[in-house]
Design a protein around this motif. Sequence first.
Motif, PDB file in Angstrom:
ATOM      1  N   CYS A 305       0.832  -1.202   0.000  1.00 39.78           N
ATOM      2  CA  CYS A 305       0.000   0.000   0.000  1.00 39.78           C
ATOM      3  C   CYS A 305       0.867   1.252   0.000  1.00 39.78           C
ATOM      4  CB  CYS A 305      -0.917   0.014   1.212  1.00 39.78           C
ATOM      5  SG  CYS A 305      -2.149  -1.304   1.206  1.00 39.78           S
ATOM      6  N   ASP A 309      -1.158   0.521   5.589  1.00 34.17           N
ATOM      7  CA  ASP A 309      -1.390  -0.915   5.488  1.00 34.17           C
ATOM      8  C   ASP A 309      -2.659  -1.267   4.737  1.00 34.17           C
ATOM      9  OD1 ASP A 309       0.907  -1.451   6.972  1.00 34.17           O
ATOM     10  OD2 ASP A 309      -0.180  -1.215   8.875  1.00 34.17           O
ATOM     11  N   THR A 310      -3.454  -0.281   4.347  1.00 33.68           N
ATOM     12  CA  THR A 310      -4.715  -0.566   3.667  1.00 33.68           C
ATOM     13  C   THR A 310      -4.768   0.139   2.323  1.00 33.68           C
ATOM     14  OG1 THR A 310      -5.824   1.268   4.797  1.00 33.68           O
ATOM     15  CG2 THR A 310      -5.984  -0.914   5.820  1.00 33.68           C
ATOM     16  N   SER A 311      -5.562  -0.417   1.417  1.00 34.71           N
ATOM     17  CA  SER A 311      -5.695   0.121   0.078  1.00 34.71           C
ATOM     18  C   SER A 311      -6.302   1.523   0.106  1.00 34.71           C
ATOM     19  CB  SER A 311      -6.579  -0.808  -0.763  1.00 34.71           C
ATOM     20  OG  SER A 311      -6.969  -0.194  -1.958  1.00 34.71           O
ATOM     21  N   GLY A 315     -10.004   0.245   1.443  1.00 33.29           N
ATOM     22  CA  GLY A 315      -9.800   0.016   2.865  1.00 33.29           C
ATOM     23  C   GLY A 315      -9.416  -1.398   3.233  1.00 33.29           C
ATOM     24  N   TYR A 316      -9.341  -2.310   2.261  1.00 30.99           N
ATOM     25  CA  TYR A 316      -8.898  -3.657   2.566  1.00 30.99           C
ATOM     26  C   TYR A 316      -7.390  -3.655   2.816  1.00 30.99           C
ATOM     27  CZ  TYR A 316     -13.384  -5.511   0.908  1.00 30.99           C
ATOM     28  OH  TYR A 316     -14.715  -5.804   0.743  1.00 30.99           O
ATOM     29  N   ALA A 317      -6.958  -4.589   3.620  1.00 30.15           N
ATOM     30  CA  ALA A 317      -5.538  -4.669   3.942  1.00 30.15           C
ATOM     31  C   ALA A 317      -4.743  -5.137   2.730  1.00 30.15           C
ATOM     32  CB  ALA A 317      -5.325  -5.624   5.115  1.00 30.15           C
ATOM     33  N   CYS A 318      -3.625  -4.472   2.460  1.00 33.72           N
ATOM     34  CA  CYS A 318      -2.702  -4.949   1.441  1.00 33.72           C
ATOM     35  C   CYS A 318      -1.862  -6.070   2.041  1.00 33.72           C
ATOM     36  CB  CYS A 318      -1.800  -3.817   0.964  1.00 33.72           C
ATOM     37  SG  CYS A 318      -2.646  -2.522   0.044  1.00 33.72           S
TER      38      CYS A 318
END
Length: 828
Positions: A305, A309-311, A315-318
Amino acid sequence: MRFSKSVLFASTALTIGLCVQPAAAQEAPAAPAPEQAQQQAGGIHDIIVTARKRQETAQDVPVAVTAISAEQITSRDITSVEKIAAIAPQFNVGRASNGSGAQLTLRGIGSSSTSIGIEQSVAVVVDGAYYGQGRVIQEGFFDLARVEVLKGPQALFFGKNATAGVISITTADPTPTPEFQIKGGYEFRSQQWRVEGYASLPLTETLGFRLAARYSKMEGGYYRNVADDIVYTEVDSVSVLAGGNGDPTSHIAAPAAHKAPGEEEFLARATLKWEPTSRLTVSLKGNVDFNTVNNSSWNYVAFACGDGDTSQLNGYACGKHFVTHQNNMPVDVAAGFPFAKQNGALYNRYRSAGGTLNVTYDADQLQLSSVTNYQWNNNRWACACDFQSSNSAGGPGSNWATENSSWKAFSQEFRALTQFDGPFNMMLGMLYQKTRRDFEQYVLTGGVSNSAAPAGLEHVATAKTSFTKGETMAVFGQMTYKILPTLELAGGVRYSDETKNSYFTQFYNNPLVTSIFRDQFDPDGLGEVTARQHFTNWSPEATLTWKPTDDLMVYGAYKTAYKSGGFSNGGINSKFSTDPTADLTFDPEKAEGFELGFKSTLLDRQLRFNVTAFNYKYRNLQVDFFNSPIFAFQTLTADARTKGVEAEFQFAPNGVPGLDLHGSVNYDKARYTDFPLAPCYAGQTPAEGCNLAGNSRQDLGGQSLSVAPRWTGNLGVNYEMSVGTSMKLGMNVDARYSGSYLASAFGNPLSRQGEYVTLDAGLRFGAEDDNWQVAVIGKNLTNQFYVTGVVDGPSTGSGTGTPAGIKADQLGFGTLPRTVMVEVTKKF
């Protein structure tokens, strides 16, 4: 990973020791007793290759080549171009959805995947016919006789030029006696069923026939798609331009298939081989391929990302896992959208057909050969073209597109090869190829519609069409002269003359986006782009080969190669661009350099040890990127160099029949030598080298190329033993090591793929005469996630060239996770 690298070094050091130690003892070897000869049934077997269009063993040809036999292909389940990479550690394959569809890289040199007009620097050749298009990655390969991976520039022997290497695939021929086989398999991760078989028989004393087919279907997939419903909101341009509020309408986009790719594939090949005399051989092969998957970009993973830590999109975790986040097109929009499925589902549908006629006439002192080929393919897809859907209503991450592209090519090649008993021989040949690419694409983006648009285009933001017609003429030749019985000099050259006539236009644009996309009838006169390109090139090469004994060879080679320029059929004619022709065209790529090799077969054919050193420079290496300030795809060119050393060994002791140890260690330094105005990666700051000359540019001179690990290697063992009087048991374990590398071509540190080790293994049990077999084949048993290419996440990253820059999310082309297949084979 230090342990893995140490093992590879140790294995090579041990091999060198084995090479050196017995040298004096081999001066006068004693003949083995009869009982000893029976025990010494092991040893290394030769693999025949055609790297110089003549049948030679891999050890006799002065070329760096990895040869894979039919037995290895079967035991390792080599069924696609991607799976060849598991055996050739310097070869990497990135599967992409759009553009060329693939990024094939060898020794750190490869071609970008984002431009459909780029031919691959690593060419694929099937039964002597050249397949330079990246979509060859969609082809499944089966019922093979051998595979050869030729490293470095190849100018003389494989159709058109290849600047980085050639993957040469040879399919199986009819057998002299009737032979039938059926094979069934099941892969647990993807829940894939597969059945294949062949029938081979002589029709007459001189005519043989072989029919082979394979069908497979996945009930699941390799990747999980995790997404929620998203809302896509459109405004009507008719209402907006009339001063209204746009009459906003909302559409629900459901998650795409949960398990991807859900592949279904059918392949078939028919072969007729006619040998009326011992001198004449005629082989005709025809093939078809039908392949469908449930998501064109099923392996795109947000593995790093840009701002945490999130897109930035959803908002999903990379993370480095086999998970993606994508949504179908809204059903009510897809119903009338060109090339979309009625239910809005994402997909990729690939169809191909082809035929190759090989004719060889072998006279006493002259061999004449002809290769005639016709190939056609069509690829259609619907993609979530931000590759990671947004969960914000109508916001970024709500972009879809459909595409329909076709390719067809006809080629004819003739060769004459002398077979004199004297020291002088020569080869002379010519090639003609005619090609055509047709391309069309429809984009849904920006939240705009047009109720007054022509039928089918109401929801289209922009649509483009393009074609390229190509014609190639080439003549080539090589002369060889034995200066001494053990010393041979070979020199040759290829002359190429190519023309490409191209056309591109954006024939429809929603009125609300014409400030971005230039319309076909734009008043500036730049709405239709035409290009007539003409390229000529001379590519010479020379090789000096010394064979002091039958088992030792040293060679030095000077090589050049060339790959034509082209036209980016899938590009964008941006309203911000003042020269769209320059944006869509690119220059030829050229390679030049040297190679030094040593090949040996020692210890009474128990040990094979080869070393190759190389140094090649590349001019106008073709590098594609998306220029966001002017909203255009462009193919730039840069100068680069790749240099390194490769060492490989194979040890098959006579005292242990069926045992084979093999491995390699490879060092490669592949870097840009001149790329002074390279584009910045998204979000790059001045402190990180961006904004050179105030133009969002950076100097990449001295920086690493993409997918160019410094160290690679492999180490493996294969063992086969008799069980009882009529059975046998076999196993293989193979580890592949890769050092870290940047997946981005523009130095983005977020794209770095760390070093990794993958482990493949197989277990086989069956009849001694191969009448039947049960096998378990495992790949990537370490379940290692790694990427072999990358794109910036669209609609992510900002502030490029400023101190406040935020890097884009890195979307990598992930490879396959752990797979385990059970396979049953029966011959009749």
